[in-house]
Design a protein around this motif. Structure first.
Motif, PDB file in Angstrom:
ATOM      1  N   MET A   9      13.087   3.892  -6.398  1.00 57.62           N
ATOM      2  CA  MET A   9      12.405   4.239  -5.142  1.00 57.62           C
ATOM      3  C   MET A   9      11.347   3.200  -4.777  1.00 57.62           C
ATOM      4  O   MET A   9      10.489   3.446  -3.925  1.00 57.62           O
ATOM      5  CB  MET A   9      11.751   5.622  -5.262  1.00 57.62           C
ATOM      6  N   GLY A  10      11.414   2.033  -5.412  1.00 56.31           N
ATOM      7  CA  GLY A  10      10.443   0.981  -5.122  1.00 56.31           C
ATOM      8  C   GLY A  10       9.033   1.340  -5.530  1.00 56.31           C
ATOM      9  O   GLY A  10       8.060   0.789  -4.993  1.00 56.31           O
ATOM     10  N   ASN A  11       8.889   2.257  -6.496  1.00 58.31           N
ATOM     11  CA  ASN A  11       7.585   2.734  -6.959  1.00 58.31           C
ATOM     12  C   ASN A  11       6.704   3.229  -5.809  1.00 58.31           C
ATOM     13  O   ASN A  11       5.473   3.121  -5.857  1.00 58.31           O
ATOM     14  CB  ASN A  11       6.866   1.650  -7.779  1.00 58.31           C
ATOM     15  N   ALA A  12       7.350   3.749  -4.781  1.00 57.56           N
ATOM     16  CA  ALA A  12       6.642   4.326  -3.632  1.00 57.56           C
ATOM     17  C   ALA A  12       7.376   5.611  -3.240  1.00 57.56           C
ATOM     18  O   ALA A  12       8.074   5.649  -2.222  1.00 57.56           O
ATOM     19  CB  ALA A  12       6.606   3.337  -2.475  1.00 57.56           C
ATOM     20  N   PRO A  13       7.250   6.666  -4.048  1.00 55.15           N
ATOM     21  CA  PRO A  13       8.093   7.856  -3.861  1.00 55.15           C
ATOM     22  C   PRO A  13       7.981   8.515  -2.498  1.00 55.15           C
ATOM     23  O   PRO A  13       9.006   8.868  -1.902  1.00 55.15           O
ATOM     24  CB  PRO A  13       7.659   8.792  -4.990  1.00 55.15           C
ATOM     25  N   PHE A  14       6.766   8.684  -1.987  1.00 56.98           N
ATOM     26  CA  PHE A  14       6.628   9.364  -0.691  1.00 56.98           C
ATOM     27  C   PHE A  14       7.230   8.527   0.435  1.00 56.98           C
ATOM     28  O   PHE A  14       7.959   9.046   1.294  1.00 56.98           O
ATOM     29  CB  PHE A  14       5.155   9.664  -0.402  1.00 56.98           C
ATOM     30  N   ASP A  15       6.969   7.237   0.413  1.00 58.58           N
ATOM     31  CA  ASP A  15       7.537   6.356   1.436  1.00 58.58           C
ATOM     32  C   ASP A  15       9.065   6.370   1.363  1.00 58.58           C
ATOM     33  O   ASP A  15       9.743   6.409   2.399  1.00 58.58           O
ATOM     34  CB  ASP A  15       7.008   4.930   1.252  1.00 58.58           C
ATOM     35  N   PHE A  16       9.600   6.373   0.158  1.00 52.32           N
ATOM     36  CA  PHE A  16      11.057   6.392  -0.001  1.00 52.32           C
ATOM     37  C   PHE A  16      11.634   7.696   0.525  1.00 52.32           C
ATOM     38  O   PHE A  16      12.647   7.700   1.242  1.00 52.32           O
ATOM     39  CB  PHE A  16      11.429   6.208  -1.475  1.00 52.32           C
ATOM     40  N   VAL A  17      10.994   8.806   0.190  1.00 55.86           N
ATOM     41  CA  VAL A  17      11.470  10.120   0.660  1.00 55.86           C
ATOM     42  C   VAL A  17      11.493  10.182   2.179  1.00 55.86           C
ATOM     43  O   VAL A  17      12.461  10.658   2.790  1.00 55.86           O
ATOM     44  CB  VAL A  17      10.587  11.252   0.081  1.00 55.86           C
ATOM     45  N   MET A  18      10.458   9.669   2.797  1.00 51.70           N
ATOM     46  CA  MET A  18      10.319   9.839   4.242  1.00 51.70           C
ATOM     47  C   MET A  18      11.106   8.816   5.056  1.00 51.70           C
ATOM     48  O   MET A  18      11.489   9.091   6.194  1.00 51.70           O
ATOM     49  CB  MET A  18       8.840   9.771   4.633  1.00 51.70           C
ATOM     50  N   SER A  19      11.370   7.627   4.500  1.00 51.64           N
ATOM     51  CA  SER A  19      11.966   6.561   5.324  1.00 51.64           C
ATOM     52  C   SER A  19      13.230   5.952   4.735  1.00 51.64           C
ATOM     53  O   SER A  19      13.649   4.880   5.166  1.00 51.64           O
ATOM     54  CB  SER A  19      10.930   5.453   5.554  1.00 51.64           C
ATOM     55  N   HIS A  20      13.871   6.644   3.784  1.00 50.17           N
ATOM     56  CA  HIS A  20      15.078   6.090   3.162  1.00 50.17           C
ATOM     57  C   HIS A  20      16.238   6.024   4.159  1.00 50.17           C
ATOM     58  O   HIS A  20      16.311   6.811   5.101  1.00 50.17           O
ATOM     59  CB  HIS A  20      15.489   6.931   1.954  1.00 50.17           C
TER      60      HIS A  20
END
Length: 254
Positions: free
Chosen positions: A69-80
Motif C-alpha cells: 500500500m506504499g506505506n500510506a494505508p489511508f491514502d491507498f484505501v481512499m484513492s486506489h
C-alpha cells in the motif's frame, strides 16, 4: 487463590507486561508506525485481521501489506485504482489471500466514504458493557458491498458464538487509554468498560487454571463468562487483564 489475592496477582502481571517492551514482539507495533488517525486504525485493522499463527510471521506479513500500500494505508484505501488492487494479488497469510486483501480495501473505502470511518461504525452500536453487538453490525456493514463469500470468514461474528479474538484485540488497541504506551487509545467515543478479552488458546488456558473460566471451548460463551469475572476486578478497564493472561501463557508457560 481467594478473589482479592487473584486480583492482586493479575494486577502485578498487568504491570509486568503492559510496557513498551511488549510492543517489540507483538503485532500492536504495526499501528504504532503511524501518526495520522486513519493510518493507525487501518494499519491496526489489517494487522489484527491476520493475527493468527506465528507472531514473527504475523508481523512480517503485516509489513508486507503496508509495503503493497506504499506505506500510506489511508491514502491507498481512499484513492486506489483497479491496477493498484491487482498488485495485492501476490499477498498471502495462511488462508488470507490477495483477493481477500483487495476486498478489505474496497470495504474500508466504503466505510470511510459512506459511514464516517471505523470509529463511527463501531461507536454506533456499542453497549455499556459489550462491543459484541457492535462487532456483529460492523461485519454486516463491512460486507454490504459485492465481495467473494469466502472473504467473510476473515471477520468473526460473536453473535454466532465466535470468540472474535482478533477483532476484540483490535478494539483494545484502538480504545484503551492508560498512557503505558502499548494500546493506542485513539478512539475517544467508546469506553474501555465495553471491551472484551481477546480470548485465545494461551489466555484461555491460563484463565481456566486460575479458576476464571470453566467453559472448555474458546468461543463467544467463554468470552462472556470471562468478561463477568474480569469486570468484578475492574469494571472500567476489564480488558487490561489480557496482558496478564497472555503474558502468563506465552512468556511464562503458566
Amino acid at each position: 487463590m481467594i478473589n482479592s489475592e487473584l486480583k492482586d496477582f493479575l494486577e502485578e502481571k498487568v504491570l509486568q507486561y503492559n510496557t513498551l517492551e511488549f510492543i517489540e514482539s507483538d503485532p500492536v507495533q504495526i499501528p504504532h508506525l503511524f501518526t495520522q488517525k486513519e493510518d493507525i486504525e487501518i494499519a491496526g485493522f489489517l494487522s489484527a485481521t491476520i493475527a493468527w499463527g506465528n507472531r514473527k510471521m504475523i508481523i512480517s506479513n503485516s509489513h508486507k501489506m503496508l509495503e503493497l500500500m506504499g506505506n500510506a494505508p489511508f491514502d491507498f484505501v481512499m484513492s486506489h485504482s483497479d491496477k493498484d488492487l491487482q498488485t495485492l494479488q501476490s499477498f498471502v497469510h495462511r488462508t488470507f489471500n490477495g483477493n481477500d486483501f483487495a476486498s478489505f480495501i474496497q470495504s474500508l473505502q466504503n466505510i470511510y466514504l459512506n459511514h464516517g470511518g471505523l470509529e463511527a461504525v463501531f461507536n454506533k452500536n456499542q453497549q455499556a458493557d459489550s462491543m459484541q453487538k457492535s462487532i456483529h453490525e460492523f461485519k454486516k456493514l463491512f460486507f454490504e458491498i459485492p465481495h467473494q463469500y469466502r472473504t467473510q470468514k476473515h471477520v468473526s461474528d460473536p453473535l454466532n458464538n465466535s470468540a472474535a479474538k482478533r477483532i476484540n484485540m483490535y478494539l483494545r488497541w484502538m480504545i484503551r487509554q492508560d498512557n503505558k504506551g502499548v494500546d493506542l487509545g485513539i478512539w475517544k467515543s467508546i469506553s474501555p468498560a465495553a471491551l472484551s478479552c481477546p480470548l485465545d488458546v494461551h489466555s484461555g488456558n491460563v484463565a481456566r487454571k486460575l479458576g476464571l473460566l470453566n467453559r472448555k471451548q474458546n468461543d463467544g460463551k467463554a468470552v462472556a463468562e470471562l468478561d463477568l469475572q474480569l469486570r468484578k476486578f475492574d469494571n472500567q478497564d476489564p480488558v487490561k487483564y489480557d496482558f496478564a493472561l497472555f503474558g502468563l501463557g506465552v512468556f511464562e508457560g503458566f
